[in-house]
Write an enzyme that holds these catalytic residues in place. Structure first.
Site, PDB file in Angstrom:
ATOM      1  N   HIS A 154       7.310  37.617  -5.277  1.00  0.00           N
ATOM      2  CA  HIS A 154       7.998  36.983  -6.402  1.00  0.00           C
ATOM      3  C   HIS A 154       8.762  35.746  -5.946  1.00  0.00           C
ATOM      4  O   HIS A 154       8.766  34.723  -6.612  1.00  0.00           O
ATOM      5  CB  HIS A 154       8.963  37.964  -7.066  1.00  0.00           C
ATOM      6  CG  HIS A 154       8.332  38.771  -8.154  1.00  0.00           C
ATOM      7  ND1 HIS A 154       7.704  39.953  -7.909  1.00  0.00           N
ATOM      8  CD2 HIS A 154       8.208  38.540  -9.481  1.00  0.00           C
ATOM      9  CE1 HIS A 154       7.232  40.442  -9.053  1.00  0.00           C
ATOM     10  NE2 HIS A 154       7.518  39.597 -10.020  1.00  0.00           N
TER      11      HIS A 154
ATOM     12  N   LYS B 120      10.048  50.752 -12.021  1.00  0.00           N
ATOM     13  CA  LYS B 120      10.877  51.924 -12.294  1.00  0.00           C
ATOM     14  C   LYS B 120      12.337  51.511 -12.319  1.00  0.00           C
ATOM     15  O   LYS B 120      12.737  50.585 -11.621  1.00  0.00           O
ATOM     16  CB  LYS B 120      10.636  53.033 -11.266  1.00  0.00           C
ATOM     17  CG  LYS B 120      11.185  52.737  -9.877  1.00  0.00           C
ATOM     18  CD  LYS B 120      10.996  53.944  -8.984  1.00  0.00           C
ATOM     19  CE  LYS B 120      11.394  53.701  -7.557  1.00  0.00           C
ATOM     20  NZ  LYS B 120      12.794  53.990  -7.245  1.00  0.00           N
TER      21      LYS B 120
HETATM   22  S1  SF4 Z   1      10.068  58.963  -5.112  1.00  0.00           S
HETATM   23 FE1  SF4 Z   1      11.636  58.446  -3.600  1.00  0.00          FE
HETATM   24  S2  SF4 Z   1      10.576  57.366  -1.997  1.00  0.00           S
HETATM   25 FE2  SF4 Z   1       9.274  57.343  -3.801  1.00  0.00          FE
HETATM   26  S3  SF4 Z   1       9.727  55.453  -4.906  1.00  0.00           S
HETATM   27 FE3  SF4 Z   1      11.058  57.042  -5.737  1.00  0.00          FE
HETATM   28  S4  SF4 Z   1      12.949  56.900  -4.554  1.00  0.00           S
HETATM   29 FE4  SF4 Z   1      11.374  55.803  -3.419  1.00  0.00          FE
END
Ligand code: SF4
Lengths: 280, 185
Positions: free
Chosen positions: B39, B104
């Protein structure tokens, strides 16, 4: 003196590096299944389903459950009657990590310098914590740690007058501000007492405890249950999209403390709560 | 659970306007991967008035740094990375035509405002469900910045990639509304 050659250590670390990435502990799987039954959000339930399905695929296909296969954090309990032969002990652990991450097709996420930010290419060096214990064995635990949940961790040096309420407020606020970033459902590791660095270490070690196992001291066991209840009423839910499953468990570790201090540390752990151990 | 909506890339204003927070979607088509380092380079290019490694109009960026592919596999595990680190970059990308991001965690108000202004959308994929998500990825082509390793830009072909609308073009934000709904005082 019992002799253990470094080659044995390399092989053992190589193996647990891969196993940790592929194989989610039964305690975590079981906890997610139980929380799913009570999850009030349909979107949240769907997410927990995906997480369970993902764990199954990872185990069956020997694929990393999460692409962030983490910083390799190792806890070593070295028996004082063990003599390491054949080379440098820490070099052997790093070699095991190097081989495990390469042969296991795990992601290499370690930068040689925090500001220069160039990848070392083999996920070393590992973070290694060693303790000398009685006996003639070596216990090695690997707990690879992803960046997403580690970044939501925090330590605070409270004033002793802030007391128990100060600790509760800090923990709840830390979880609330983390929202969906640490991939909830999370496990919350809490350290109370000790010095600055000891406290952070307690919080990290708290994450190694099996889900559902309580602190042996009833006061702290009750505090774990109380905080878990409060966290799950925050509404954050799976992935932070709203729901009743924010944390699967809260684990507290405590240590004696200076008259002037009350340190508290929170180490956040995502649902990819990976750890594997081997005893040599 | 509600029916999952099937959507195809490239995204149009009509498709985006029809999405609201909480909608579960299955995405089919091409999506591009980029994280922090890629980015930064793309925004530097825009600052200099140069062309991006791919034409962003109607496209989607997936914030991901996959694990290496095992022999015979298209890709390794490939779940989303935390999106707030891209708050500084995504508004610029939306200005030049990007229609969506997948990541996320919540994105910032500067991103929310751009989603509204330019009719774009932010999806989340389930963080940590990386082995499952990888099953929906059927093609993987390196586009730029190979030297960035897991952070290189790739064009992925996806079929029924599972995601959830987290911030929509109508001002909806599931992190605020979803959490408020389940919070118990
Ligand atoms: S599950 Fe844990 S290791 Fe995987 S992306 Fe999410 S915070 Fe990071």
């Amino acid at each position: 003196m019992r002799q253990i050659i470094t080659d044995t250590i390399i092989q053992a670390v190589r193996k647990i590096s891969m196993e940790a990435a592929y194989d989610l502990g039964e305690d975590v799987v079981h906890a997610i299944e139980e929380f799913k039954k009570r999850e009030e959000s349909p979107v949240g339930k769907g997410i927990l389903d995906q997480v369970l399905e993902n764990a199954k695929i990872a185990r069956n296909e020997q694929a990393p459950m999460c692409q962030d296969t983490g910083f390799a954090v190792l806890f070593v309990e070295l028996g004082q009657e063990v003599q390491i032969t054949g080379g440098d002990f820490y070099a052997a652990i790093n070699e095991g990590v190097r081989q495990g991450y390469k042969d296991g097709y795990l992601r290499k996420s370690i930068l040689g310098d925090p500001l220069e930010r160039k990848n070392t290419g083999d996920n070393t060096p590992a973070v290694i914590h060693t303790e000398i214990v009685p006996g003639d064995k070596i216990k090695i635990t690997i707990a690879p740690k992803g960046g997403g949940s580690e970044n939501m961790s925090e330590i605070k040096m409270l004033k002793p007058s802030e007391g128990l309420q100060g600790i509760k407020d800090f923990v709840i606020d830390r979880v609330r501000r983390s929202g969906g970033n640490p991939c909830p459902p999370v496990i919350v590791g809490i350290g109370i007492g000790g010095t600055f660095e000891k406290c952070a270490m307690l919080a990290k070690k708290a994450l190694l405890r099996e889900i559902g196992h309580r602190h042996p001291n009833k006061f702290y066991a009750d505090l774990e249950v109380e905080l878990l209840g409060k966290i799950n009423r925050l509404g954050i839910g799976p992935q932070g999209l709203g729901g009743t499953t924010t944390a699967l468990d809260v684990h507290i570790e405590v240590h004696p403390c200076h008259i002037a201090s009350l340190p508290v540390a929170v180490n956040m752990q995502c649902h990819a709560a990976r750890h594997k151990e081997v005893i040599l | 659970m509600s029916e999952k909506k099937k959507i195809n890339t490239p995204l149009t204003d009509d498709i985006v306007a029809g999405l609201k927070i909480g909608d579960e979607v299955l995405i089919t088509g091409n999506i591009y991967t980029a994280r922090d380092a890629a980015h930064k380079r793309m925004v530097d290019l825009l600052d200099k008035g140069e062309k991006l490694p791919f034409e962003p109009k109607g496209q989607m960026i997936y914030f991901v740094g996959p694990s290496p592919a095992k022999p015979g596999k298209v890709i390794g595990s490939a779940g989303p990375t935390t999106s707030y680190r891209m708050n500084a970059y995504s508004p610029r990308m939306i200005e030049v035509g990007l229609k969506g991001m997948i990541g996320k965690g919540e994105m910032g108000p500067e991103v929310a405002a751009k989603l509204k202004e330019k009719t774009a959308v932010y999806f989340v994929a389930v963080g940590g469900a990386a082995a499952l998500i990888a099953k929906s990825i059927t093609g993987n082509e390196l586009i730029a910045y190979e030297e960035l390793g897991a952070e290189a830009i790739r064009k992925l072909t996806v079929k029924d990639f599972p995601a959830i609308v987290a911030m929509d073009c109508h001002g909806g934000n599931i992190y605020k509304e979803g959490i408020a709904k389940y919070e118990k005082k």
